[in-house]
Motif scaffolding. Structure first.
Motif, PDB file in Angstrom:
ATOM      1  N   ALA B 115       0.848  -1.199   0.000  1.00 37.26           N
ATOM      2  CA  ALA B 115       0.000   0.000   0.000  1.00 37.26           C
ATOM      3  C   ALA B 115       0.883   1.248   0.000  1.00 37.26           C
ATOM      4  O   ALA B 115       2.009   1.224   0.525  1.00 37.26           O
ATOM      5  CB  ALA B 115      -0.908  -0.012   1.230  1.00 37.26           C
ATOM      6  N   GLU B 116       0.354   2.291  -0.582  1.00 35.38           N
ATOM      7  CA  GLU B 116       1.107   3.550  -0.674  1.00 35.38           C
ATOM      8  C   GLU B 116       1.483   4.048   0.728  1.00 35.38           C
ATOM      9  O   GLU B 116       0.657   4.021   1.652  1.00 35.38           O
ATOM     10  CB  GLU B 116       0.244   4.600  -1.380  1.00 35.38           C
ATOM     11  CG  GLU B 116       1.059   5.682  -2.056  1.00 35.38           C
ATOM     12  CD  GLU B 116       0.200   6.559  -2.938  1.00 35.38           C
ATOM     13  OE1 GLU B 116       0.400   7.776  -2.873  1.00 35.38           O
ATOM     14  OE2 GLU B 116      -0.650   6.022  -3.657  1.00 35.38           O
ATOM     15  N   GLY B 117       2.709   4.427   0.889  1.00 35.48           N
ATOM     16  CA  GLY B 117       3.148   4.975   2.169  1.00 35.48           C
ATOM     17  C   GLY B 117       3.619   3.916   3.156  1.00 35.48           C
ATOM     18  O   GLY B 117       3.970   4.248   4.290  1.00 35.48           O
ATOM     19  N   THR B 118       3.617   2.640   2.743  1.00 34.62           N
ATOM     20  CA  THR B 118       4.123   1.589   3.640  1.00 34.62           C
ATOM     21  C   THR B 118       5.445   1.040   3.096  1.00 34.62           C
ATOM     22  O   THR B 118       5.814   1.290   1.943  1.00 34.62           O
ATOM     23  CB  THR B 118       3.128   0.422   3.773  1.00 34.62           C
ATOM     24  OG1 THR B 118       3.076  -0.283   2.525  1.00 34.62           O
ATOM     25  CG2 THR B 118       1.736   0.895   4.137  1.00 34.62           C
ATOM     26  N   ASN B 119       6.125   0.275   3.959  1.00 33.36           N
ATOM     27  CA  ASN B 119       7.388  -0.343   3.530  1.00 33.36           C
ATOM     28  C   ASN B 119       7.312  -1.864   3.643  1.00 33.36           C
ATOM     29  O   ASN B 119       8.315  -2.540   3.864  1.00 33.36           O
ATOM     30  CB  ASN B 119       8.547   0.195   4.380  1.00 33.36           C
ATOM     31  CG  ASN B 119       8.352  -0.105   5.861  1.00 33.36           C
ATOM     32  OD1 ASN B 119       7.279  -0.564   6.265  1.00 33.36           O
ATOM     33  ND2 ASN B 119       9.367   0.126   6.669  1.00 33.36           N
ATOM     34  N   ILE B 120       6.116  -2.400   3.491  1.00 34.56           N
ATOM     35  CA  ILE B 120       5.891  -3.838   3.667  1.00 34.56           C
ATOM     36  C   ILE B 120       6.445  -4.628   2.474  1.00 34.56           C
ATOM     37  O   ILE B 120       6.268  -4.231   1.323  1.00 34.56           O
ATOM     38  CB  ILE B 120       4.375  -4.130   3.807  1.00 34.56           C
ATOM     39  CG1 ILE B 120       3.755  -3.309   4.939  1.00 34.56           C
ATOM     40  CG2 ILE B 120       4.119  -5.632   3.999  1.00 34.56           C
ATOM     41  CD1 ILE B 120       4.330  -3.585   6.301  1.00 34.56           C
ATOM     42  N   GLU B 121       7.085  -5.744   2.802  1.00 36.88           N
ATOM     43  CA  GLU B 121       7.533  -6.660   1.750  1.00 36.88           C
ATOM     44  C   GLU B 121       6.942  -8.030   2.027  1.00 36.88           C
ATOM     45  O   GLU B 121       6.916  -8.475   3.182  1.00 36.88           O
ATOM     46  CB  GLU B 121       9.067  -6.758   1.718  1.00 36.88           C
ATOM     47  CG  GLU B 121       9.739  -5.491   1.207  1.00 36.88           C
ATOM     48  CD  GLU B 121      11.256  -5.574   1.277  1.00 36.88           C
ATOM     49  OE1 GLU B 121      11.796  -6.697   1.235  1.00 36.88           O
ATOM     50  OE2 GLU B 121      11.882  -4.511   1.405  1.00 36.88           O
ATOM     51  N   GLY B 122       6.443  -8.676   0.991  1.00 38.01           N
ATOM     52  CA  GLY B 122       5.812  -9.985   1.177  1.00 38.01           C
ATOM     53  C   GLY B 122       6.286 -10.994   0.158  1.00 38.01           C
ATOM     54  O   GLY B 122       6.863 -10.640  -0.871  1.00 38.01           O
ATOM     55  N   SER B 123       6.046 -12.262   0.464  1.00 38.07           N
ATOM     56  CA  SER B 123       6.400 -13.329  -0.470  1.00 38.07           C
ATOM     57  C   SER B 123       5.390 -14.464  -0.317  1.00 38.07           C
ATOM     58  O   SER B 123       4.554 -14.439   0.597  1.00 38.07           O
ATOM     59  CB  SER B 123       7.809 -13.839  -0.204  1.00 38.07           C
ATOM     60  OG  SER B 123       7.849 -14.475   1.058  1.00 38.07           O
ATOM     61  N   PHE B 124       5.504 -15.459  -1.174  1.00 35.39           N
ATOM     62  CA  PHE B 124       4.550 -16.571  -1.165  1.00 35.39           C
ATOM     63  C   PHE B 124       5.284 -17.899  -1.015  1.00 35.39           C
ATOM     64  O   PHE B 124       6.354 -18.101  -1.587  1.00 35.39           O
ATOM     65  CB  PHE B 124       3.731 -16.577  -2.464  1.00 35.39           C
ATOM     66  CG  PHE B 124       2.915 -15.330  -2.636  1.00 35.39           C
ATOM     67  CD1 PHE B 124       1.672 -15.210  -2.036  1.00 35.39           C
ATOM     68  CD2 PHE B 124       3.405 -14.247  -3.368  1.00 35.39           C
ATOM     69  CE1 PHE B 124       0.924 -14.047  -2.177  1.00 35.39           C
ATOM     70  CE2 PHE B 124       2.671 -13.087  -3.512  1.00 35.39           C
ATOM     71  CZ  PHE B 124       1.431 -12.987  -2.908  1.00 35.39           C
ATOM     72  N   THR B 125       4.694 -18.773  -0.229  1.00 34.85           N
ATOM     73  CA  THR B 125       5.201 -20.138  -0.092  1.00 34.85           C
ATOM     74  C   THR B 125       4.133 -21.073  -0.619  1.00 34.85           C
ATOM     75  O   THR B 125       3.012 -21.097  -0.096  1.00 34.85           O
ATOM     76  CB  THR B 125       5.474 -20.469   1.387  1.00 34.85           C
ATOM     77  OG1 THR B 125       6.322 -19.449   1.924  1.00 34.85           O
ATOM     78  CG2 THR B 125       6.150 -21.819   1.529  1.00 34.85           C
TER      79      THR B 125
END
Lengths: 178, 179
Positions: B115-125
């Motif tokens: 989302a705009e303004g966040t620093n989240i990083e995600g991945s999938f298993t």
């Protein structure tokens, strides 16, 4: 005296030309079509082209607690009729879904079609073109993208998951009658 | 007059008895009658490819536990019971399952956009395969029972980033391509 006459004629002609230029500029500024802006919020109404899915078998999709589930059923071809300003397509949201959906069809970054909410158990086979978009299309084939947005049926909250699919979109001048 | 009538009647009778001959060729071979049986081909229709996939997801609700600095220990001059910040979620809250009911094989690809303004990083298993690249291949449902439709699941993990207030972390996009 002769030169004076010529000068007068030239001034009159230039004045008329200037008036025409001003008129064209004013018309261009005030009579141009407004740009269509995508909405920031989900559609509130059910789509007027929505109809029940014949023989919908019901059932449920196993859903983790607090989550959502949707069945996405569509034909990967769409036909757009320029004369009718409508598209023939097939998108169904069977009753085993527990989400309302809204769909959009895009060519590149241009939205061609957009639906209102399609509730579970219903489908759309016709959608009107987004206003003015027919001027950007020519008869022929396009690679298009289907985007499906899911909304909680009670809260209206948009799901975290969007789904996209590829479509072949064919533009024709007028609808082919069979 | 009678003669003409008889001739016409005989002609009609002859023609009517000749009609069945058009249906098959009859020949004789050593006294055995052989009949050729003809078939006429009428082309059928090809079933259109219809994409039909079930997509089910968990609550996608994640909790960010910020760092617990613990207690100052004046004997060791360090902090005791320090807990680093971490992300967590309920069981299967981060699960996404795609089931293919199409008459074609499909490839479903997952991607996360913060989302705009966040620093989240995600991945999938993924539960099938070891690539963990968010790409899930599903065979056609042709020839399988409804309950046995090809299905693949993946789990979304928040790998990095933090939040200081409740809010949307981002959007997961599932792209379906028929193969």
């Amino acid at each position: 005296m002769n030169n004076q006459k010529k000068l007068t004629v030239a001034i009159v002609l230039l004045s008329i030309l200037l008036l025409l230029v001003i008129l064209v500029t004013v018309l261009a500024l005030f009579l141009r079509k407004p740009t269509v802006l995508p909405p920031d919020y989900p559609p509130q109404d059910t789509d007027s082209n929505m109809q029940p899915i014949p023989g919908d078998s019901g059932g449920t999709i196993e859903t983790p607690e607090g989550g959502g589930a949707v069945n996405i059923t569509y034909a990967d071809t769409v036909t757009v009729s320029l004369s009718d300003r409508t598209a023939s397509l097939y998108y169904a949201n069977p009753s085993r879904s527990n989400q309302n959906v809204a769909i959009a069809v895009m060519i590149g970054s241009t939205v061609i079609l957009r639906s209102d909410l399609i509730t579970p158990g219903n489908m759309v086979t016709t959608l009107p073109l987004v206003e003015g978009v027919e001027e950007q299309l020519l008869p022929g084939g396009y690679q298009a993208e289907l985007i499906i947005y899911c909304y909680h049926p009670e809260t209206g909250e948009k799901a975290m998951i969007d789904t996209r699919g590829t479509l072949t979109l064919t533009v024709v001048e007028s609808k082919v009658t069979q | 007059m009678k003669k003409i009538f008889v001739i016409l009647a005989l002609t009609a009778l002859f023609i009517s008895t000749a009609v069945p001959v058009f249906a098959a060729d009859i020949s004789t071979n050593n006294g055995n009658a052989q009949v050729t049986v003809n078939g006429t081909y009428a082309s059928g229709t090809t079933a259109a490819e219809v994409i039909s996939v079930d997509v089910a997801w968990g609550s996608m609700s994640f909790t960010y536990q910020d760092t617990d600095e613990g207690k100052w220990n004046d004997k060791t001059h360090s902090y005791d019971d320090v807990v680093d910040a971490y992300w967590s979620c309920a069981a299967d809250a981060n699960k996404i399952t795609v089931t293919n009911h199409s008459n074609t094989a499909v490839e479903a690809t997952l991607a996360f956009t913060k989302a705009e303004g966040t620093n989240i990083e995600g991945s999938f298993t993924e539960t099938v395969g070891t690539a963990n690249d968010g790409v899930m291949a599903l065979a056609t449902a042709e020839g399988t029972a409804y309950a046995e439709a090809p299905a693949v699941s993946a789990y979304f993990n928040v790998n990095a980033g933090s939040i200081t207030e409740n809010g949307t972390l981002g959007t997961i996009t599932l792209t379906i391509v028929n193969k």
